[in-house]
Design a protein around this motif. Structure first.
Motif, mmCIF file in Angstrom:
data_model
loop_
_atom_site.group_PDB
_atom_site.id
_atom_site.type_symbol
_atom_site.label_atom_id
_atom_site.label_comp_id
_atom_site.label_asym_id
_atom_site.label_seq_id
_atom_site.Cartn_x
_atom_site.Cartn_y
_atom_site.Cartn_z
ATOM 1 N N ALA B 10 42.861 44.957 27.312
ATOM 2 C CA ALA B 10 41.968 44.357 28.291
ATOM 3 C C ALA B 10 40.557 44.873 28.124
ATOM 4 C CB ALA B 10 42.467 44.636 29.698
ATOM 5 N N THR B 14 38.437 39.669 28.132
ATOM 6 C CA THR B 14 39.776 39.098 28.193
ATOM 7 C C THR B 14 40.523 39.366 29.487
ATOM 8 O OG1 THR B 14 40.623 41.081 27.168
ATOM 9 C CG2 THR B 14 40.093 39.257 25.703
ATOM 10 N N TYR B 15 40.120 40.368 30.254
ATOM 11 C CA TYR B 15 40.953 40.735 31.396
ATOM 12 C C TYR B 15 40.971 39.608 32.409
ATOM 13 C CZ TYR B 15 37.281 41.345 34.864
ATOM 14 O OH TYR B 15 36.270 41.116 35.751
ATOM 15 N N GLN B 16 42.007 39.640 33.218
ATOM 16 C CA GLN B 16 42.050 38.634 34.259
ATOM 17 C C GLN B 16 42.089 39.301 35.612
ATOM 18 O OE1 GLN B 16 45.221 35.693 34.136
ATOM 19 N NE2 GLN B 16 44.839 35.562 36.348
ATOM 20 N N GLY B 17 41.144 38.948 36.451
ATOM 21 C CA GLY B 17 41.085 39.543 37.779
ATOM 22 C C GLY B 17 41.723 38.631 38.795
ATOM 23 N N LYS B 18 41.035 38.481 39.906
ATOM 24 C CA LYS B 18 41.583 37.692 40.997
ATOM 25 C C LYS B 18 41.711 36.218 40.633
ATOM 26 C CE LYS B 18 39.201 38.526 44.687
ATOM 27 N NZ LYS B 18 38.538 38.733 45.920
ATOM 28 N N VAL B 518 36.831 47.168 30.766
ATOM 29 C CA VAL B 518 36.405 46.570 32.021
ATOM 30 C C VAL B 518 35.556 47.524 32.851
ATOM 31 C CG1 VAL B 518 37.201 45.409 34.087
ATOM 32 C CG2 VAL B 518 38.531 45.278 31.990
#
Ligand code: HEM
Ligand SMILES: [Cu+2]
Lengths: 207, 537
Positions: B10, B14-18, B518
Motif C-alpha cells: 500500500a 494504491t491504498y484504499q480508504g473509506k 500512505v
C-alpha cells in the motif's frame, strides 16, 4: 484492506496549530477590511463636506445600540470559553446560544436601519441618490452599504460557526481538552466586533 | 530495505480508504493525493490556456483577420490570461509540489489541516467552473483583459460576473493553501529540523504563503467591489458617480505585483533543490537565498506602481516606485549568482531536470532584465502596452514558473510515481519546447520596441516578419509540450521502477520508498547535528 482503517485519518488535532491558523485567518480578514478602510480614507479626504452631510442621515441611536450589543456579545462568548475551560459544558452551551441570539438582535437592528434608508429612497443606484445627491454623498452611502453589508455577512458567518461550536459541545467533539473550535469561534467573533468598533465612529460619529 | 507499508503493497497511489475509485481521490485528505489532483487539474487548465494562446498566435500570423474577429480576440486573451494566471501559475508549484513534497521534506505525516487542504482543492475546482460558466452562458465571454480594469469591467456587456467571482473563489483557495503551509512549517517539522536546516523549497513556500495570505484579500475585496459596481452601481470606481478608476488599478496591483512573487518564489525554491542535487555540492549561500526570499516577499509589496507609470500619478510617486523596482531586482539577482556559484567546480550530473533548471536561469534572466526596461520611467513610456510587455511577462512568468514547473516535474517524478521516465524523450521534449519558447517570445521584444501594441488582433504590415517567427515558435512549443506530456504519462504507467533516491539527493523526501507510503514515514525521522539538506561530502 485491513489497515485501511487507521490509514485514512491521521488525527492532526493540535491546539496550537488551530490557534495560529485562526490568527492568520483573522489577519486576512483585517486586510480585506483594511482595503475598504483605505478606500474610505481616500474618499473622505477628497469629499470632506459631502461625507459630513451624509453622515447626518445615519441614526446614531441604532448605531450606538448595536455597538453596545456587540460588546456584550463579545463578553458572553469569552465567558463561554472560560466556562468550558472550567468544565462547565452546559454553561458554555448556554453562553454561546446567548451570543448567537445577540448576533441575531444585531441583524434585526441592521435590517430596520437599512429599511429606513430604503424608505427614504437611499440605496445604491436609486433615483433619489443619482438625482439629488452630490458625488461625495453617493460615495459615502456606497461605502456605507458595502462596509456594513460585508460586516453583516461576517456576523452571519460568525453565527454559523457558533452553530458548529454548539453542535460540537453537545456531541463531545468540543471538550475541555479539545476546545479549539470554541476558542476560534470566540476569536472570530471578537474580530467581527472589533471591525464594528471601527465602522461605528467612521460612519456615525466623525464630523 | 523496503518500508513495511511498501511491503504489504500500500503506497499512497494504491491504498484504499473509506471510498473506492474516483471518490477515494476527490475526497481524500492525503496531501499527496491532493497534490496529484491539483497536478491533473492544473495540467488540464494549462492545456486549455495553451490552445487559446495558439489560437491568438494563429490570428496574428498575418495582418488583418485570419481566423477571428476583434471581439473574439479580446475574449481570447482575457480568458487565456485569467486561466494562465489564476488557475495555472498562481497555484502552480505550491499547490502541486508544495502539497506533494512539503510534508515529506519536513518529516511530517501530512499538512496541519488536511481537511482544509481538500477544501482548497474543491474551491479551486469551483473557481474554475465559475470562470468556464462565464464562457458558456450569458452574453459572451469576458473581454476586459485579465486585469478587469475599471470602468470597462462594469460597462462591458459581456458575462463578467461569474469570471470575477471565480477569480475571487480561486483567491480564497490560494489563501487557505498558504495558511495551511504556514502552520505546517511552524508546527510540524520533525525533531532536529531547525529553521536553518530547512530545504530551500520549504523556505520559499514559506515566503510564498505569507504573500498569499497578505496580498490576496486585497484583490479579493477589490473584485467584490467590481462585482457590486456592476450589479448595484455603488460608485466606488465609477467616475460618473465620483469614484476613481485609478484607485482600482492601485488596489489591483497591490495584490497582483506580489502575486508575481507567489508565482516565482516557489519556482526559485525548486531550482534551489535541483541545482545542488545535480552538482552534488552544498548550495552556495544558503542563508543569502533565505534572506533574499524574505526580502522579495516584503519589498515586493512596495513596487506595484510600476504598472501604472502611464496611468497618471505624481512624479514623486513615479521616482519612488521606479527606484524600489530596481531594488527588488537585487534579491533575484543574488539568487542567480548563488545558483551559478553552486555549479562552480561541482561534479555535474547532466540530466533532464538539470537542463530545465539551466534554461530556467537563462529565461529568468532575460525576463528579469527586460523588466528593468519597464521599471525605468523613460523607457517604460516608450514600450508600455506593446508586445514588449507581452514578451517580458511570458519570459518571466511562463519562462520562470513554467520551466521551473517542468524542472520540478522531472525531478520529483520518480518519487511521485515510483517510476522513471524515458530520459531521451524527456530531453528531446525539453529541447523542442525551449526552441519553441525562444522563437515564440523573443520576436515580441523587437516588435514591441518597433511599436506594435498588445491586445490587438491586427497589425501593420511592417510587423509581419516578427509575427511569423513568433507564430511558428508557438507550434514548436506546443509540439514540445505534447512530447513531454506523452512521455510522462507513458512513463507513469509503464516506466522502469525507480529507485528510492535516483539523483542521490540529501533531502528527506528521498529517504522514503517511491511512491511514498500512505503515512509518509514509518518512524518519525530525526535530524542530527551534522545532517542537512545539502550536506554533500
Ligand atoms: C504559464 C504560461 C502562460 C501565462 C502565465 C500567460 C499569461 C498571459 C497573460 C497574463 C496575458 C495577458 C492577457 C491580457 O492582456 O489580459 C497573455 C497574453 C497572451 N499570451 Fe500568454 N501566458 C502563458 C502561455 C502562453 C502560451 C503558451 C502562448 C502561445 C502559445 C501564449 C500567447 C499569448 C498571446 C498571443 C497573448 C496576447 C498578446 C496580446 O495580444 O496582447 N501565452 N498571456
Ligand atoms: Cu509588478
Amino acid at each position: 484492506m485491513e489497515h485501511a482503517h487507521h490509514v485514512e485519518h491521521p488525527d492532526m488535532y493540535d491546539e496550537e496549530s488551530s490557534k495560529i491558523g485562526m490568527w492568520l485567518f483573522i489577519f486576512t480578514e483585517l486586510l480585506l477590511f483594511g482595503a475598504l478602510f483605505v478606500v474610505y480614507a481616500v474618499y473622505r479626504y477628497m469629499n470632506p463636506d459631502a461625507f459630513h452631510l451624509a453622515a447626518e442621515e445615519l441614526n446614531r441611536m441604532i448605531g450606538a445600540i448595536n455597538t453596545i450589543i456587540l460588546l456584550i456579545s463579545s463578553m458572553t462568548i469569552a465567558m463561554s470559553t472560560t466556562a468550558l475551560r472550567k468544565g462547565h459544558r452546559k454553561l458554555a452551551i448556554a453562553l454561546v446560544s446567548i451570543t448567537f441570539l445577540i448576533g441575531l438582535a444585531f441583524l434585526v437592528n441592521k435590517y430596520f436601519e437599512w429599511g429606513v434608508k430604503f424608505s427614504h429612497g437611499i440605496w445604491p443606484g436609486s433615483e433619489h441618490m443619482l438625482n439629488e445627491m452630490s458625488q461625495g454623498e453617493i460615495l459615502f452611502f456606497g461605502l456605507y452599504f458595502v462596509m456594513t453589508g460585508l460586516h453583516a455577512l461576517h456576523i452571519i458567518i460568525g453565527m454559523a460557526i457558533m452553530v458548529f461550536a454548539i453542535r460540537g459541545l453537545i456531541n463531545g467533539k468540543v471538550q475541555i481538552d479539545r476546545p479549539s473550535l470554541l476558542d476560534n469561534c470566540g476569536l472570530y467573533w471578537h474580530l467581527v466586533d472589533l471591525i464594528w468598533i471601527f465602522l461605528f465612529p467612521l460612519f456615525y460619529l466623525i464630523h | 530495505m523496503q518500508t513495511s507499508s511498501a511491503v504489504n503493497g500500500a503506497n499512497y497511489l494504491t491504498y484504499q480508504g473509506k471510498y473506492k475509485g474516483l471518490l477515494g481521490w476527490i475526497f481524500s485528505t492525503d496531501h499527496k493525493r491532493i497534490g496529484l489532483l491539483y497536478m491533473y487539474s492544473i495540467a488540464t487548465m494549462f492545456a486549455t490556456g495553451l490552445l487559446l494562446g495558439l489560437a491568438m498566435k494563429f490570428e496574428l500570423l498575418a495582418p488583418g483577420k485570419t481566423i477571428m474577429e476583434a471581439q473574439t480576440y479580446n475574449a481570447t486573451f482575457t480568458v487565456h490570461g485569467v486561466i494562465m494566471i489564476f488557475m495555472v501559475v498562481v497555484p502552480g508549484l505550491p499547490a502541486v509540489f508544495g502539497n506533494l513534497m512539503l510534508p515529506l521534506m519536513i518529516g511530517a505525516k501530512d499538512v496541519a489541516f488536511p481537511k482544509l487542504n481538500l477544501l482548497s482543492w474543491w474551491l479551486y475546482v469551483t473557481g474554475v467552473f465559475l470562470v468556464l460558466a462565464a464562457l458558456l452562458f450569458g452574453p459572451g465571454a469576458p473581454d476586459t483583459g485579465w486585469t478587469f480594469y475599471a470602468p470597462y469591467s462594469f460597462k462591458t456587456g459581456t458575462n463578467l460576473l461569474p469570471a470575477v467571482f471565480g477569480a475571487f473563489v480561486l483567491g480564497f483557495s490560494s489563501i487557505l493553501t498558504g495558511l495551511n503551509f504556514l502552520v505546517t512549517i511552524h508546527r510540524l517539522r520533525c525533531p532536529g529540523l531547525k529553521w536553518t536546516k530547512l530545504p530551500l523549497f520549504v523556505w520559499t513556500l514559506y515566503g510564498t504563503a505569507w504573500i498569499q495570505l497578505l496580498a490576496t484579500p486585497v484583490v479579493g475585496i477589490t473584485l467584490v467591489l467590481v462585482a457590486l459596481e456592476r450589479v448595484f452601481g455603488v460608485g466606488i470606481f465609477d467616475p460618473a458617480l465620483g469614484g476613481d478608476p485609478i484607485l482600482y488599478q492601485h488596489l489591483f496591483w497591490i495584490y497582483s505585483h506580489p502575486a508575481v512573487y507567489i508565482m516565482i518564489l516557489p519556482a526559485m525554491g525548486a531550482i534551489s533543490e535541483i541545482i545542488p542535487t545535480f552538482a552534488q555540492k552544498h548550495i552556495f549561500g544558503y542563508k543569502a537565498i533565505i534572506a533574499s526570499t524574505m526580502a522579495i516577499a516584503f519589498v515586493g509589496y512596495l513596487v506595484w506602481g510600476h504598472h501604472m507609470f502611464t496611468a497618471g500619478m505624481s512624479g514623486t510617486a513615479q521616482y519612488y516606485f521606479s527606484l524600489l523596482t530596481f531594488i527588488v531586482a537585487i534579491p533575484s539577482a543574488i539568487k542567480v549568482f548563488n545558483w551559478i556559484s553552486t555549479l562552480y567546480k561541482g561534479a555535474i550530473n547532466v540530466q533532464t531536470p538539470f537542463y530545465w533548471a539551466i534554461s530556467f536561469i537563462f529565461v529568468f534572466m532575460v525576463g528579469g532584465l527586460s523588466g528593468l526596461v519597464l521599471g525605468a520611467l523613460a523607457t517604460d513610456v516608450h514600450v508600455h502596452d506593446t508586445a514588449f510587455v507581452v514578451g517580458h511577462f511570458h519570459y518571466i512568468v511562463f519562462g520562470g514558473t513554467g520551466f521551473a514547473f517542468f524542472a520540478a516535474m522531472h525531478y520529483w517524478f520518480p518519487k511521485i510515481f515510483g517510476r522513471m521516465y524515458d530520459k531521451s524523450w524527456a530531453n528531446i521534449g525539453w529541447l523542442v519546447f525551449t526552441i519553441g519558447f525562444l522563437a515564440l517570445y523573443t520576436p515580441m521584444f523587437y516588435l514591441g520596441i518597433m511599436g506594435m501594441p498588445r491586445r490587438y488582433y491586427d497589425y501593420l504590415e511592417e510587423f509581419h516578419g516578427g509575427n511569423i517567427l513568433s507564430t511558428f515558435g508557438s507550434w514548436v512549443l506546443a509540439t514540445g509540450f505534447v512530447i513531454i506530456v506523452v512521455n510522462l504519462i507513458r512513463s507513469a504507467r509503464k516506466g522502469e521502477p525507480a529507485e528510492k533516491n535516483p539523483w542521490h539527493s540529501k533531502t528527506l523526501e528521498w529517504t522514503v520508498s517511491s511512491p511514498p507510503p500512505v503515512l509518509n514515514f514509518d518512524e518519525e525521522p530525526v535530524i542530527g547535528e551534522n545532517d542537512g539538506p545539502y550536506n554533500y561530502k
